[in-house]
Design a protein around this motif. Structure first.
Motif, PDB file in Angstrom:
ATOM      1  N   LEU A   1       0.830  -1.204   0.000  1.00  0.00           N
ATOM      2  CA  LEU A   1       0.000   0.000   0.000  1.00  0.00           C
ATOM      3  C   LEU A   1       0.863   1.252   0.000  1.00  0.00           C
ATOM      4  O   LEU A   1       0.644   2.184  -0.774  1.00  0.00           O
ATOM      5  N   MET A   2       1.870   1.257   0.896  1.00  0.00           N
ATOM      6  CA  MET A   2       2.709   2.444   1.045  1.00  0.00           C
ATOM      7  C   MET A   2       3.590   2.675  -0.182  1.00  0.00           C
ATOM      8  O   MET A   2       3.930   3.817  -0.506  1.00  0.00           O
ATOM      9  N   LYS A   3       3.944   1.596  -0.885  1.00  0.00           N
ATOM     10  CA  LYS A   3       4.798   1.732  -2.062  1.00  0.00           C
ATOM     11  C   LYS A   3       3.995   1.848  -3.355  1.00  0.00           C
ATOM     12  O   LYS A   3       4.567   1.970  -4.441  1.00  0.00           O
ATOM     13  N   GLY A   4       2.641   1.800  -3.196  1.00  0.00           N
ATOM     14  CA  GLY A   4       1.785   1.972  -4.363  1.00  0.00           C
ATOM     15  C   GLY A   4       1.828   0.817  -5.335  1.00  0.00           C
ATOM     16  O   GLY A   4       1.531   0.981  -6.524  1.00  0.00           O
ATOM     17  N   ARG A   5       2.188  -0.377  -4.840  1.00  0.00           N
ATOM     18  CA  ARG A   5       2.276  -1.537  -5.728  1.00  0.00           C
ATOM     19  C   ARG A   5       0.936  -2.263  -5.777  1.00  0.00           C
ATOM     20  O   ARG A   5       0.345  -2.553  -4.740  1.00  0.00           O
ATOM     21  N   LYS A   6       0.457  -2.579  -6.970  1.00  0.00           N
ATOM     22  CA  LYS A   6      -0.807  -3.279  -7.147  1.00  0.00           C
ATOM     23  C   LYS A   6      -0.600  -4.783  -6.983  1.00  0.00           C
ATOM     24  O   LYS A   6      -0.819  -5.578  -7.905  1.00  0.00           O
ATOM     25  N   VAL A   7      -0.145  -5.162  -5.791  1.00  0.00           N
ATOM     26  CA  VAL A   7       0.054  -6.566  -5.457  1.00  0.00           C
ATOM     27  C   VAL A   7      -0.945  -6.917  -4.357  1.00  0.00           C
ATOM     28  O   VAL A   7      -0.996  -6.234  -3.331  1.00  0.00           O
ATOM     29  N   TYR A   8      -1.736  -7.956  -4.574  1.00  0.00           N
ATOM     30  CA  TYR A   8      -2.825  -8.252  -3.650  1.00  0.00           C
ATOM     31  C   TYR A   8      -2.591  -9.542  -2.872  1.00  0.00           C
ATOM     32  O   TYR A   8      -1.988 -10.492  -3.366  1.00  0.00           O
ATOM     33  N   GLU A   9      -3.099  -9.548  -1.635  1.00  0.00           N
ATOM     34  CA  GLU A   9      -3.019 -10.718  -0.782  1.00  0.00           C
ATOM     35  C   GLU A   9      -4.065 -11.752  -1.217  1.00  0.00           C
ATOM     36  O   GLU A   9      -5.070 -11.391  -1.850  1.00  0.00           O
ATOM     37  N   PRO A  10      -3.878 -13.028  -0.874  1.00  0.00           N
ATOM     38  CA  PRO A  10      -4.893 -14.036  -1.195  1.00  0.00           C
ATOM     39  C   PRO A  10      -6.216 -13.692  -0.489  1.00  0.00           C
ATOM     40  O   PRO A  10      -6.208 -13.115   0.592  1.00  0.00           O
ATOM     41  N   PRO A  11      -7.361 -14.024  -1.093  1.00  0.00           N
ATOM     42  CA  PRO A  11      -8.663 -13.736  -0.471  1.00  0.00           C
ATOM     43  C   PRO A  11      -8.796 -14.404   0.893  1.00  0.00           C
ATOM     44  O   PRO A  11      -8.309 -15.527   1.100  1.00  0.00           O
ATOM     45  N   ARG A  12      -9.443 -13.694   1.839  1.00  0.00           N
ATOM     46  CA  ARG A  12      -9.694 -14.241   3.172  1.00  0.00           C
ATOM     47  C   ARG A  12     -11.140 -13.959   3.559  1.00  0.00           C
ATOM     48  O   ARG A  12     -11.661 -12.876   3.297  1.00  0.00           O
ATOM     49  N   TYR A  13     -11.766 -14.938   4.197  1.00  0.00           N
ATOM     50  CA  TYR A  13     -13.158 -14.811   4.587  1.00  0.00           C
ATOM     51  C   TYR A  13     -13.289 -15.195   6.061  1.00  0.00           C
ATOM     52  O   TYR A  13     -12.881 -16.290   6.456  1.00  0.00           O
ATOM     53  N   MET A  14     -13.867 -14.298   6.857  1.00  0.00           N
ATOM     54  CA  MET A  14     -14.027 -14.587   8.271  1.00  0.00           C
ATOM     55  C   MET A  14     -15.054 -15.709   8.472  1.00  0.00           C
ATOM     56  O   MET A  14     -16.089 -15.746   7.808  1.00  0.00           O
ATOM     57  N   SER A  15     -14.753 -16.614   9.398  1.00  0.00           N
ATOM     58  CA  SER A  15     -15.666 -17.713   9.715  1.00  0.00           C
ATOM     59  C   SER A  15     -16.432 -17.415  10.993  1.00  0.00           C
ATOM     60  O   SER A  15     -16.078 -16.517  11.757  1.00  0.00           O
ATOM     61  N   VAL A  16     -17.477 -18.189  11.231  1.00  0.00           N
ATOM     62  CA  VAL A  16     -18.297 -18.012  12.429  1.00  0.00           C
ATOM     63  C   VAL A  16     -17.464 -18.207  13.689  1.00  0.00           C
ATOM     64  O   VAL A  16     -17.561 -17.424  14.643  1.00  0.00           O
ATOM     65  N   ASN A  17     -16.604 -19.237  13.704  1.00  0.00           N
ATOM     66  CA  ASN A  17     -15.830 -19.469  14.922  1.00  0.00           C
ATOM     67  C   ASN A  17     -14.815 -18.364  15.181  1.00  0.00           C
ATOM     68  O   ASN A  17     -14.535 -18.006  16.327  1.00  0.00           O
ATOM     69  N   GLN A  18     -14.271 -17.755  14.124  1.00  0.00           N
ATOM     70  CA  GLN A  18     -13.368 -16.616  14.307  1.00  0.00           C
ATOM     71  C   GLN A  18     -14.115 -15.410  14.888  1.00  0.00           C
ATOM     72  O   GLN A  18     -13.610 -14.722  15.775  1.00  0.00           O
ATOM     73  N   ALA A  19     -15.320 -15.163  14.375  1.00  0.00           N
ATOM     74  CA  ALA A  19     -16.125 -14.051  14.891  1.00  0.00           C
ATOM     75  C   ALA A  19     -16.477 -14.276  16.355  1.00  0.00           C
ATOM     76  O   ALA A  19     -16.414 -13.355  17.181  1.00  0.00           O
ATOM     77  N   ALA A  20     -16.838 -15.513  16.698  1.00  0.00           N
ATOM     78  CA  ALA A  20     -17.180 -15.838  18.084  1.00  0.00           C
ATOM     79  C   ALA A  20     -15.970 -15.655  18.992  1.00  0.00           C
ATOM     80  O   ALA A  20     -16.099 -15.141  20.117  1.00  0.00           O
ATOM     81  N   GLU A  21     -14.793 -16.048  18.532  1.00  0.00           N
ATOM     82  CA  GLU A  21     -13.575 -15.873  19.328  1.00  0.00           C
ATOM     83  C   GLU A  21     -13.300 -14.403  19.597  1.00  0.00           C
ATOM     84  O   GLU A  21     -12.874 -14.028  20.688  1.00  0.00           O
ATOM     85  N   GLN A  22     -13.551 -13.550  18.587  1.00  0.00           N
ATOM     86  CA  GLN A  22     -13.356 -12.111  18.778  1.00  0.00           C
ATOM     87  C   GLN A  22     -14.289 -11.581  19.868  1.00  0.00           C
ATOM     88  O   GLN A  22     -13.881 -10.796  20.723  1.00  0.00           O
ATOM     89  N   LEU A  23     -15.547 -12.007  19.822  1.00  0.00           N
ATOM     90  CA  LEU A  23     -16.509 -11.554  20.827  1.00  0.00           C
ATOM     91  C   LEU A  23     -16.128 -12.046  22.218  1.00  0.00           C
ATOM     92  O   LEU A  23     -16.222 -11.306  23.203  1.00  0.00           O
ATOM     93  N   LEU A  24     -15.662 -13.287  22.319  1.00  0.00           N
ATOM     94  CA  LEU A  24     -15.249 -13.837  23.613  1.00  0.00           C
ATOM     95  C   LEU A  24     -14.059 -13.073  24.181  1.00  0.00           C
ATOM     96  O   LEU A  24     -13.978 -12.832  25.394  1.00  0.00           O
TER      97      LEU A  24
END
Length: 244
Positions: A138-161
């Motif tokens: 981002l800081m170097k302005g390079r159009k290089v993207y990370e692999p797609p990531r999708y939050m799961s239900v158990n990850q969301a629950a862990e955040q709330l806990l």
């Protein structure tokens, strides 16, 4: 493309938000179709497209579609939800990335808490990160993207806990606890959709497979809603041993 006999252009988030004029180009003299997942007005970006078309004198027609915001009723809860978006807007993303190592936002927890205090269920639309860039790129302005990531239900629950534990360390007894009944949903509308109901703690261990996931934190429940949730319970004893 074979079905429609037309070339399809994949319109990613960047194109829709920053290159909307290219979508409307020549739409005053030929038909242009903009296809979206879910209902067209589930995102304000699509309202922006309508306003641009109107300003250009381009007539438009909307064909509505099913959306998680109404299809979620399949779990048996009344569709009287408020919606929490975990995703940050593009203009805040750089600052979010830079500070994420030392700071994790908790404001969404307070929105869920307020809904629950008012007896309402909260549908949490879990985070989707597609075409995201690393801080360095981002800081170097390079159009290089990370692999797609999708939050799961158990990850969301862990955040709330985690937030619940933080609040207790601050002397607060949160409205939402490990025993709050929640519902996890995955791939709603697909042949392999999955629904699981149980406590927030149980949601942190449940595995619902691939994306897309959503989670509901319940408020005050009608007896009929409870009966429906029992159909999807992770552990049937959960609903027998708790008063709601």
């Amino acid at each position: 493309e074979k079905f429609y006999g037309k070339e399809l252009i994949l319109a990613d988030r960047e194109m829709v938000e920053q290159e909307a004029d290219s979508i409307l180009k020549d739409a005053d003299v030929s038909d242009v179709a903009f296809l979206v997942v879910g209902d067209p007005f589930g995102a304000t970006t699509h309202s922006d497209l309508v306003l641009r078309a109107v300003n250009l004198g381009i007539p438009y027609r909307v064909i509505h579609n099913a959306s998680i915001m109404n299809a979620v009723g399949c779990c048996g809860l009344q569709v009287t939800f408020l919606y929490i978006w975990y995703s940050a807007s593009a203009k805040h993303r750089i600052s979010e990335l830079l500070c994420c190592y030392t700071w994790k936002p908790e404001s969404f927890f307070d929105k869920i808490k307020k809904n629950r205090q008012n007896g309402m269920h909260t549908l949490c639309l879990l985070d989707i990160k597609v075409k995201e860039q690393s801080v360095e790129n981002l800081m170097k302005g390079r159009k290089v993207y990370e692999p797609p990531r999708y939050m799961s239900v158990n990850q969301a629950a862990e955040q709330l806990l985690t937030i619940i534990q933080n609040r207790r360390l601050q002397g607060e007894e949160p409205e939402i606890t490990e025993n709050t009944i929640c519902v996890g949903l995955a791939r709603v509308g697909a042949q392999d959709q999955k629904i699981a109901s149980g406590t927030l703690h149980q949601m942190s261990t449940v595995e619902l497979g691939g994306p897309l996931h959503s989670m509901i934190v319940t408020g005050t429940m009608h007896p009929l809603e409870l009966e429906m949730l029992k159909l999807f319970s992770v552990d049937s004893s959960t609903f027998e041993n708790n008063a709601f």
